[in-house]
Design a protein around this motif. Structure first.
Motif, PDB file in Angstrom:
ATOM      1  N   GLY A 112       0.822  -1.211   0.000  1.00  0.00           N
ATOM      2  CA  GLY A 112       0.000   0.000   0.000  1.00  0.00           C
ATOM      3  C   GLY A 112       0.854   1.258   0.000  1.00  0.00           C
ATOM      4  O   GLY A 112       0.520   2.248  -0.654  1.00  0.00           O
ATOM      5  N   ASP A 113       1.962   1.217   0.729  1.00  0.00           N
ATOM      6  CA  ASP A 113       2.880   2.353   0.738  1.00  0.00           C
ATOM      7  C   ASP A 113       3.484   2.555  -0.652  1.00  0.00           C
ATOM      8  O   ASP A 113       3.609   3.684  -1.121  1.00  0.00           O
ATOM      9  N   ASP A 114       3.862   1.453  -1.291  1.00  0.00           N
ATOM     10  CA  ASP A 114       4.398   1.551  -2.656  1.00  0.00           C
ATOM     11  C   ASP A 114       3.367   2.167  -3.597  1.00  0.00           C
ATOM     12  O   ASP A 114       3.699   3.003  -4.432  1.00  0.00           O
ATOM     13  N   ALA A 115       2.110   1.772  -3.442  1.00  0.00           N
ATOM     14  CA  ALA A 115       1.044   2.311  -4.288  1.00  0.00           C
ATOM     15  C   ALA A 115       0.860   3.810  -4.051  1.00  0.00           C
ATOM     16  O   ALA A 115       0.681   4.579  -5.008  1.00  0.00           O
ATOM     17  N   ARG A 116       0.936   4.227  -2.783  1.00  0.00           N
ATOM     18  CA  ARG A 116       0.805   5.652  -2.482  1.00  0.00           C
ATOM     19  C   ARG A 116       1.961   6.452  -3.080  1.00  0.00           C
ATOM     20  O   ARG A 116       1.764   7.546  -3.602  1.00  0.00           O
ATOM     21  N   ILE A 117       3.166   5.898  -3.015  1.00  0.00           N
ATOM     22  CA  ILE A 117       4.328   6.570  -3.606  1.00  0.00           C
ATOM     23  C   ILE A 117       4.149   6.677  -5.120  1.00  0.00           C
ATOM     24  O   ILE A 117       4.419   7.725  -5.718  1.00  0.00           O
ATOM     25  N   LYS A 118       3.679   5.612  -5.741  1.00  0.00           N
ATOM     26  CA  LYS A 118       3.454   5.617  -7.193  1.00  0.00           C
ATOM     27  C   LYS A 118       2.391   6.650  -7.562  1.00  0.00           C
ATOM     28  O   LYS A 118       2.551   7.393  -8.532  1.00  0.00           O
ATOM     29  N   ASP A 119       1.314   6.715  -6.778  1.00  0.00           N
ATOM     30  CA  ASP A 119       0.265   7.711  -7.032  1.00  0.00           C
ATOM     31  C   ASP A 119       0.812   9.126  -6.914  1.00  0.00           C
ATOM     32  O   ASP A 119       0.494  10.000  -7.725  1.00  0.00           O
ATOM     33  N   LYS A 120       1.641   9.353  -5.900  1.00  0.00           N
ATOM     34  CA  LYS A 120       2.243  10.671  -5.703  1.00  0.00           C
ATOM     35  C   LYS A 120       3.143  11.024  -6.889  1.00  0.00           C
ATOM     36  O   LYS A 120       3.100  12.154  -7.395  1.00  0.00           O
ATOM     37  N   ALA A 121       3.915  10.063  -7.357  1.00  0.00           N
ATOM     38  CA  ALA A 121       4.790  10.291  -8.516  1.00  0.00           C
ATOM     39  C   ALA A 121       3.964  10.568  -9.769  1.00  0.00           C
ATOM     40  O   ALA A 121       4.315  11.450 -10.563  1.00  0.00           O
ATOM     41  N   ASP A 122       2.864   9.844  -9.936  1.00  0.00           N
ATOM     42  CA  ASP A 122       2.006  10.059 -11.103  1.00  0.00           C
ATOM     43  C   ASP A 122       1.396  11.458 -11.088  1.00  0.00           C
ATOM     44  O   ASP A 122       1.348  12.128 -12.122  1.00  0.00           O
ATOM     45  N   LEU A 123       0.937  11.903  -9.937  1.00  0.00           N
ATOM     46  CA  LEU A 123       0.385  13.255  -9.839  1.00  0.00           C
ATOM     47  C   LEU A 123       1.438  14.311 -10.134  1.00  0.00           C
ATOM     48  O   LEU A 123       1.181  15.295 -10.825  1.00  0.00           O
ATOM     49  N   TRP A 124       2.637  14.109  -9.591  1.00  0.00           N
ATOM     50  CA  TRP A 124       3.740  15.030  -9.841  1.00  0.00           C
ATOM     51  C   TRP A 124       4.081  15.059 -11.327  1.00  0.00           C
ATOM     52  O   TRP A 124       4.257  16.123 -11.917  1.00  0.00           O
ATOM     53  N   ALA A 125       4.141  13.887 -11.949  1.00  0.00           N
ATOM     54  CA  ALA A 125       4.454  13.801 -13.382  1.00  0.00           C
ATOM     55  C   ALA A 125       3.411  14.557 -14.202  1.00  0.00           C
ATOM     56  O   ALA A 125       3.760  15.327 -15.113  1.00  0.00           O
ATOM     57  N   LYS A 126       2.148  14.356 -13.887  1.00  0.00           N
ATOM     58  CA  LYS A 126       1.088  15.047 -14.630  1.00  0.00           C
ATOM     59  C   LYS A 126       1.175  16.552 -14.455  1.00  0.00           C
ATOM     60  O   LYS A 126       0.946  17.305 -15.405  1.00  0.00           O
ATOM     61  N   SER A 127       1.522  17.004 -13.260  1.00  0.00           N
ATOM     62  CA  SER A 127       1.644  18.448 -13.039  1.00  0.00           C
ATOM     63  C   SER A 127       2.839  19.025 -13.800  1.00  0.00           C
ATOM     64  O   SER A 127       2.786  20.151 -14.284  1.00  0.00           O
ATOM     65  N   GLN A 128       3.908  18.246 -13.918  1.00  0.00           N
ATOM     66  CA  GLN A 128       5.092  18.712 -14.622  1.00  0.00           C
ATOM     67  C   GLN A 128       4.938  18.663 -16.144  1.00  0.00           C
ATOM     68  O   GLN A 128       5.655  19.364 -16.865  1.00  0.00           O
ATOM     69  N   LYS A 160       1.891  19.052 -17.811  1.00  0.00           N
ATOM     70  CA  LYS A 160       0.588  19.561 -18.250  1.00  0.00           C
ATOM     71  C   LYS A 160       0.681  20.442 -19.492  1.00  0.00           C
ATOM     72  O   LYS A 160      -0.244  20.452 -20.300  1.00  0.00           O
ATOM     73  N   ASN A 161       1.805  21.143 -19.672  1.00  0.00           N
ATOM     74  CA  ASN A 161       1.941  21.962 -20.883  1.00  0.00           C
ATOM     75  C   ASN A 161       2.007  21.078 -22.132  1.00  0.00           C
ATOM     76  O   ASN A 161       1.438  21.419 -23.171  1.00  0.00           O
ATOM     77  N   LEU A 162       2.666  19.930 -22.037  1.00  0.00           N
ATOM     78  CA  LEU A 162       2.733  19.000 -23.167  1.00  0.00           C
ATOM     79  C   LEU A 162       1.376  18.354 -23.427  1.00  0.00           C
ATOM     80  O   LEU A 162       1.019  18.090 -24.580  1.00  0.00           O
ATOM     81  N   LEU A 163       0.609  18.113 -22.365  1.00  0.00           N
ATOM     82  CA  LEU A 163      -0.736  17.582 -22.537  1.00  0.00           C
ATOM     83  C   LEU A 163      -1.616  18.601 -23.251  1.00  0.00           C
ATOM     84  O   LEU A 163      -2.417  18.240 -24.111  1.00  0.00           O
ATOM     85  N   ALA A 164      -1.449  19.878 -22.916  1.00  0.00           N
ATOM     86  CA  ALA A 164      -2.224  20.929 -23.581  1.00  0.00           C
ATOM     87  C   ALA A 164      -1.896  20.987 -25.077  1.00  0.00           C
ATOM     88  O   ALA A 164      -2.798  21.143 -25.910  1.00  0.00           O
ATOM     89  N   VAL A 165      -0.613  20.845 -25.417  1.00  0.00           N
ATOM     90  CA  VAL A 165      -0.205  20.838 -26.824  1.00  0.00           C
ATOM     91  C   VAL A 165      -0.819  19.637 -27.538  1.00  0.00           C
ATOM     92  O   VAL A 165      -1.346  19.760 -28.653  1.00  0.00           O
ATOM     93  N   TYR A 166      -0.759  18.483 -26.900  1.00  0.00           N
ATOM     94  CA  TYR A 166      -1.348  17.273 -27.471  1.00  0.00           C
ATOM     95  C   TYR A 166      -2.861  17.441 -27.626  1.00  0.00           C
ATOM     96  O   TYR A 166      -3.444  17.093 -28.665  1.00  0.00           O
ATOM     97  N   GLY A 167      -3.507  17.997 -26.623  1.00  0.00           N
ATOM     98  CA  GLY A 167      -4.954  18.231 -26.677  1.00  0.00           C
ATOM     99  C   GLY A 167      -5.335  19.183 -27.801  1.00  0.00           C
ATOM    100  O   GLY A 167      -6.340  18.975 -28.490  1.00  0.00           O
ATOM    101  N   GLN A 168      -4.528  20.211 -27.980  1.00  0.00           N
ATOM    102  CA  GLN A 168      -4.793  21.171 -29.064  1.00  0.00           C
ATOM    103  C   GLN A 168      -4.665  20.489 -30.424  1.00  0.00           C
ATOM    104  O   GLN A 168      -5.459  20.731 -31.316  1.00  0.00           O
TER     105      GLN A 168
END
Length: 110
Positions: A25-41, A43-51
Protein backbone atom coordinates in the motif's frame (compact mmCIF):
# COMPACT_ATOMS: atom_id res chain seq x y z
CA UNK A 1 12.28 -16.75 1.47
CA UNK A 2 10.29 -13.64 0.65
CA UNK A 3 12.10 -10.32 1.14
CA UNK A 4 10.46 -7.21 2.52
CA UNK A 5 10.22 -4.10 0.36
CA UNK A 6 13.05 -2.54 2.35
CA UNK A 7 15.33 -5.57 1.96
CA UNK A 8 14.68 -5.74 -1.77
CA UNK A 9 15.83 -2.12 -2.13
CA UNK A 10 19.38 -3.46 -1.86
CA UNK A 11 20.88 -1.29 0.85
CA UNK A 12 21.76 -1.52 4.50
CA UNK A 13 19.10 -0.08 6.78
CA UNK A 14 19.56 1.46 10.21
CA UNK A 15 17.66 0.07 13.19
CA UNK A 16 15.15 2.93 12.92
CA UNK A 17 14.67 2.26 9.21
CA UNK A 18 14.13 -1.43 9.96
CA UNK A 19 11.38 -0.51 12.42
CA UNK A 20 9.47 1.37 9.72
CA UNK A 21 6.73 -0.82 8.38
CA UNK A 22 6.60 -0.68 4.59
CA UNK A 23 3.82 -2.32 2.64
CA UNK A 24 2.50 -2.73 -0.87
CA UNK A 25 0.00 0.00 0.00
CA UNK A 26 2.88 2.35 0.74
CA UNK A 27 4.40 1.55 -2.66
CA UNK A 28 1.04 2.31 -4.29
CA UNK A 29 0.81 5.65 -2.48
CA UNK A 30 4.33 6.57 -3.61
CA UNK A 31 3.45 5.62 -7.19
CA UNK A 32 0.26 7.71 -7.03
CA UNK A 33 2.24 10.67 -5.70
CA UNK A 34 4.79 10.29 -8.52
CA UNK A 35 2.01 10.06 -11.10
CA UNK A 36 0.39 13.25 -9.84
CA UNK A 37 3.74 15.03 -9.84
CA UNK A 38 4.45 13.80 -13.38
CA UNK A 39 1.09 15.05 -14.63
CA UNK A 40 1.64 18.45 -13.04
CA UNK A 41 5.09 18.71 -14.62
CA UNK A 42 3.85 17.63 -18.07
CA UNK A 43 0.59 19.56 -18.25
CA UNK A 44 1.94 21.96 -20.88
CA UNK A 45 2.73 19.00 -23.17
CA UNK A 46 -0.74 17.58 -22.54
CA UNK A 47 -2.22 20.93 -23.58
CA UNK A 48 -0.20 20.84 -26.82
CA UNK A 49 -1.35 17.27 -27.47
CA UNK A 50 -4.95 18.23 -26.68
CA UNK A 51 -4.79 21.17 -29.06
CA UNK A 52 -3.47 18.91 -31.81
CA UNK A 53 -6.19 16.33 -31.15
CA UNK A 54 -8.96 18.92 -31.12
CA UNK A 55 -11.57 18.29 -33.82
CA UNK A 56 -9.86 15.02 -34.84
CA UNK A 57 -11.12 11.48 -34.45
CA UNK A 58 -9.22 8.83 -36.35
CA UNK A 59 -6.46 11.06 -37.72
CA UNK A 60 -5.23 11.89 -34.20
CA UNK A 61 -3.26 8.63 -34.26
CA UNK A 62 -0.87 9.81 -36.96
CA UNK A 63 -1.36 13.58 -36.89
CA UNK A 64 -0.42 14.01 -33.23
CA UNK A 65 2.10 11.22 -32.71
CA UNK A 66 5.01 13.54 -31.89
CA UNK A 67 2.95 15.44 -29.33
CA UNK A 68 1.71 12.21 -27.73
CA UNK A 69 5.24 10.78 -27.62
CA UNK A 70 6.60 13.95 -25.98
CA UNK A 71 3.87 13.77 -23.32
CA UNK A 72 4.48 10.06 -22.64
CA UNK A 73 8.27 10.59 -22.35
CA UNK A 74 7.69 13.42 -19.90
CA UNK A 75 5.40 11.23 -17.78
CA UNK A 76 7.96 8.42 -17.81
CA UNK A 77 10.73 10.80 -16.77
CA UNK A 78 8.86 11.97 -13.66
CA UNK A 79 7.60 8.53 -12.65
CA UNK A 80 10.82 6.60 -13.27
CA UNK A 81 12.40 4.19 -10.78
CA UNK A 82 15.06 6.66 -9.53
CA UNK A 83 12.33 9.20 -8.76
CA UNK A 84 10.20 6.56 -7.02
CA UNK A 85 13.22 5.50 -4.94
CA UNK A 86 13.82 9.10 -3.94
CA UNK A 87 10.18 9.49 -2.84
CA UNK A 88 10.38 6.21 -0.90
CA UNK A 89 13.53 7.34 0.90
CA UNK A 90 11.90 10.67 1.77
CA UNK A 91 8.85 8.85 3.11
CA UNK A 92 10.97 6.52 5.25
CA UNK A 93 12.98 9.45 6.60
CA UNK A 94 9.75 11.23 7.51
CA UNK A 95 8.50 8.14 9.35
CA UNK A 96 11.78 7.89 11.26
CA UNK A 97 11.51 11.54 12.28
CA UNK A 98 7.92 10.97 13.41
CA UNK A 99 8.97 7.88 15.40
CA UNK A 100 11.73 9.83 17.13
CA UNK A 101 9.36 12.70 17.89
CA UNK A 102 6.84 10.26 19.38
CA UNK A 103 9.58 8.74 21.58
CA UNK A 104 10.58 12.19 22.80
CA UNK A 105 6.97 13.01 23.62
CA UNK A 106 6.62 9.75 25.55
CA UNK A 107 9.72 10.61 27.57
CA UNK A 108 8.42 14.11 28.27
CA UNK A 109 5.08 12.77 29.49
CA UNK A 110 6.68 10.25 31.91
Amino acid sequence: EKKSAMESAGKEWSKDEQKCRWSIGDDARIKDKADLWAKSQCKNLLAVYGQCAKDRVVSVAWACGKERDAYVKCLQKFSSEPYLSMLKTESINLRIAQMRQAKELEKAVK
